[in-house]
Design a protein around this motif. Structure first.
Motif, PDB file in Angstrom:
ATOM      1  N   ILE B 174       0.861  -1.177   0.000  1.00  7.08           N
ATOM      2  CA  ILE B 174       0.000   0.000   0.000  1.00  7.08           C
ATOM      3  C   ILE B 174       0.900   1.230   0.000  1.00  7.08           C
ATOM      4  O   ILE B 174       1.753   1.380   0.877  1.00  7.08           O
ATOM      5  N   ILE B 176       1.369   5.435  -0.002  1.00  7.67           N
ATOM      6  CA  ILE B 176       0.727   6.697   0.383  1.00  7.67           C
ATOM      7  C   ILE B 176       1.415   7.826  -0.376  1.00  7.67           C
ATOM      8  O   ILE B 176       2.650   7.912  -0.382  1.00  7.67           O
ATOM      9  N   CYS B 183      -1.298   8.836  -7.026  1.00  7.22           N
ATOM     10  CA  CYS B 183      -1.896   7.572  -6.586  1.00  7.22           C
ATOM     11  C   CYS B 183      -2.145   6.632  -7.761  1.00  7.22           C
ATOM     12  O   CYS B 183      -1.978   5.417  -7.641  1.00  7.22           O
ATOM     13  N   ILE B 196      -3.129   5.287  -1.186  1.00 13.19           N
ATOM     14  CA  ILE B 196      -3.841   6.182  -0.268  1.00 13.19           C
ATOM     15  C   ILE B 196      -3.401   7.615  -0.578  1.00 13.19           C
ATOM     16  O   ILE B 196      -2.197   7.903  -0.589  1.00 13.19           O
ATOM     17  N   TYR B 198      -3.100  11.044   0.746  1.00 16.31           N
ATOM     18  CA  TYR B 198      -3.171  11.711   2.069  1.00 16.31           C
ATOM     19  C   TYR B 198      -3.805  13.086   1.947  1.00 16.31           C
ATOM     20  O   TYR B 198      -4.347  13.616   2.914  1.00 16.31           O
ATOM     21  N   ILE B 203      -6.858   9.726   6.592  1.00 14.03           N
ATOM     22  CA  ILE B 203      -5.820   8.723   6.330  1.00 14.03           C
ATOM     23  C   ILE B 203      -6.134   7.447   7.106  1.00 14.03           C
ATOM     24  O   ILE B 203      -5.976   6.337   6.588  1.00 14.03           O
ATOM     25  N   GLN B 206      -8.828   5.475   5.299  1.00 11.78           N
ATOM     26  CA  GLN B 206      -8.298   4.856   4.086  1.00 11.78           C
ATOM     27  C   GLN B 206      -7.397   3.667   4.426  1.00 11.78           C
ATOM     28  O   GLN B 206      -7.404   2.639   3.735  1.00 11.78           O
ATOM     29  N   LEU B 207      -6.616   3.818   5.503  1.00  8.15           N
ATOM     30  CA  LEU B 207      -5.744   2.717   5.930  1.00  8.15           C
ATOM     31  C   LEU B 207      -6.574   1.510   6.359  1.00  8.15           C
ATOM     32  O   LEU B 207      -6.241   0.367   6.050  1.00  8.15           O
ATOM     33  N   HIS B 210      -7.846  -0.283   3.287  1.00  2.00           N
ATOM     34  CA  HIS B 210      -6.889  -1.014   2.458  1.00  2.00           C
ATOM     35  C   HIS B 210      -6.020  -1.994   3.250  1.00  2.00           C
ATOM     36  O   HIS B 210      -5.401  -2.877   2.662  1.00  2.00           O
TER      37      HIS B 210
END
Lengths: 333, 333
Positions: B174, B176, B183, B196, B198, B203, B206-207, B210
């Motif tokens: 993943i 960022i 992205c 992701i 930011y 954040i 989104q974390l 994913h």
């Protein structure tokens, strides 16, 4: 019918717990069912980690629920049993809570060998406190003979043992504590090579004086500005052991992280958290070493036993956060 | 006589470097003495770490002195030599500084094998940038196949390579980065499993989406709120690799540390800093692997080459901190 006395969590504290965050209850003691036993607590363990258990939110253990008896480790005597492995008269250690009596199914309960050491010491040096110092220092900190080990809250239960184990392993040991009395104790009773009084200010200067070549292992129980100061003096490849952060537990403002954590890069150092529970399979190893060192007089175990019964719990716990104790703080029931 | 062009540090910047923090100088190129050679720089490496070298105070390298040519890695051609190991025409890599010509005694200089890859790539994927990703991820992060690896500044020079190495090792990756374009690049060009943004906010949310099972390895190039967010999602025993903290380098307020660093205890995790220079003896190993992966098309190397000569240095460096580049940022001389 025997009456139980308990402290239950009434509200989630903001900052230092207030009397209204607790509810004192008395209720009849129940009868143990099949596979259960009734224990009468003699000694209740008071630990900084308790403050974390009072907060909402996910952590390494679920929070204590509102209305629940406050979680605590304790040593007591089995007074009646319908459990095959525990008999009346057994002295046992378990998470029995802040109360006079507890009913247990035996999970997580161990028998206490009082021939090794008196019962209270099984909550301290020969219990999770000692194990925390032992595995945190040796397994996470990996000190080598001749290296410099710094311990914060060094007059406390975990810190005093961590420093003494480091000394046994041939390290130069520096303890950090608050006030001249505690600092005297560090050197004279716990055998630290040097003591730093954080209340005297200039922690960085004191560190520079006593650790002129830097810090190889830092066993941190406090966080905050002391952690900041030690990070600035790490040797290359140093290990920071995160055992606790008592300076932050009652903070009403958001906790502060180490602003100079990039010193980890400069020093190629690591900062590692651990929990003693993960080492449960190795507790016998720690017990054997610690009991031997106690017997040989190489470790001094200090307990502050407050003789106030369950009723004294809230005030005694706050005394822990005010640093009133030296060594292990225990409430005698 | 040939004229050199240089950027020298004129003042220690507060926050983002200003034009007045630099001094542009032109001076005659000197003659190499015995055991020296003259190199004409072709490509100058622009790195976030340069900002740290501009600050006063002890770090892993001494600060660049006021009035000194700004420190920088570069690739150039030897144009005259009185050094036994370097001959006219050799293409070499070294810390030659932000200037057109440099005189070197050969210390820390290596010859560049342009049959492996074009010269600029030896400042990026086949240079310290790639080595930082390689050793930081593999030696410090220790990812295992099937684990989740998160990389910040993932469209940048180090991050894009770290993510691709993690993928080669069988991890879920993943990245960022800031903005939808970067992205898109993460997924389509660098092969991250998810990206992701930011700048899109949330954040943590989104974390969670994913990395529903948590983060096993976090390769951090940025610090700040992204580090905070990832710390809150570590798996048990996770490794946080501290490679950089670019979000903090130009901060005019004191840097912020990770306020939730106690998640290291909850997760029994570690946070470890490293410096690529410590791995110098193993650069050949990294070069062999990286060159092989490039040849096999398993790693995509991106360079943003700014064709502005030495004069364009200050603006190009600030572009790095504004995140204008993808992959390795290089100044063509």
């Amino acid at each position: 019918m025997t009456a139980n006395a308990q402290y239950r969590l009434a509200a989630r504290p903001v900052g230092l717990p207030k009397p209204t965050d607790w509810q004192y209850t008395e209720e009849p003691v129940g009868e143990p069912g099949d596979g259960q036993f009734l224990v009468e607590n003699q000694y209740v363990s008071l630990d900084p980690a308790m403050r974390g258990w009072m907060n909402a939110g996910k952590s390494y253990l679920p929070p204590v629920g509102i209305g629940e008896v406050m979680r605590a480790a304790a040593v007591g005597t089995v007074v009646s049993s319908k459990h095959p492995d525990f008999a009346e008269g057994d002295i046992v250690h378990g998470v029995f809570g802040v109360q006079k009596y507890a009913i247990s199914d035996g999970k997580g309960v161990s028998k206490v060998d009082t021939s090794l050491a008196p019962a209270p010491m099984h909550l301290g040096t020969l219990g999770n406190t000692g194990f925390t110092a032992y595995f945190g220092l040796l397994d996470v900190g990996k000190p080598e003979a001749g290296q410099t080990v710094v311990v914060s809250a060094a007059a406390g239960a975990v810190g005093s043992i961590a420093g003494q184990i480091a000394k046994i392993k041939g390290c130069r040991t520096i303890g950090i504590a608050g006030g001249p009395e505690k600092c005297k104790l560090l050197v004279e009773e716990f055998g630290f090579d040097a003591a730093i009084d954080y209340k005297a200010g200039d922690i960085r200067g004191q560190l520079k004086e006593h650790a002129p070549n830097g810090v190889d292992v830092y066993f941190d129980n406090v966080g905050g500005e002391i952690l900041e100061a030690v990070l600035a003096r790490l040797t290359r490849g140093a290990r920071v052991v995160i055992s606790g952060a008592v300076s932050q537990y009652n903070s009403e403002t958001p906790p502060s992280g180490p602003a100079n954590y990039m010193q980890l890069l400069v020093a190629r150092a690591s900062m590692t958290g651990f929990l003693v529970f993960d080492y449960a399979a190795r507790y016998p190893e720690a017990t054997a070493d610690l009991a031997k060192w106690l017997q040989e007089g190489r470790i001094t175990s200090r307990e502050t036993i407050v003789d106030g019964g369950i009723a004294a719990f809230p005030e005694t716990l706050n005394g822990l956060f005010a640093g009133k104790n030296t060594g292990k703080l225990i409430l005698a029931v």
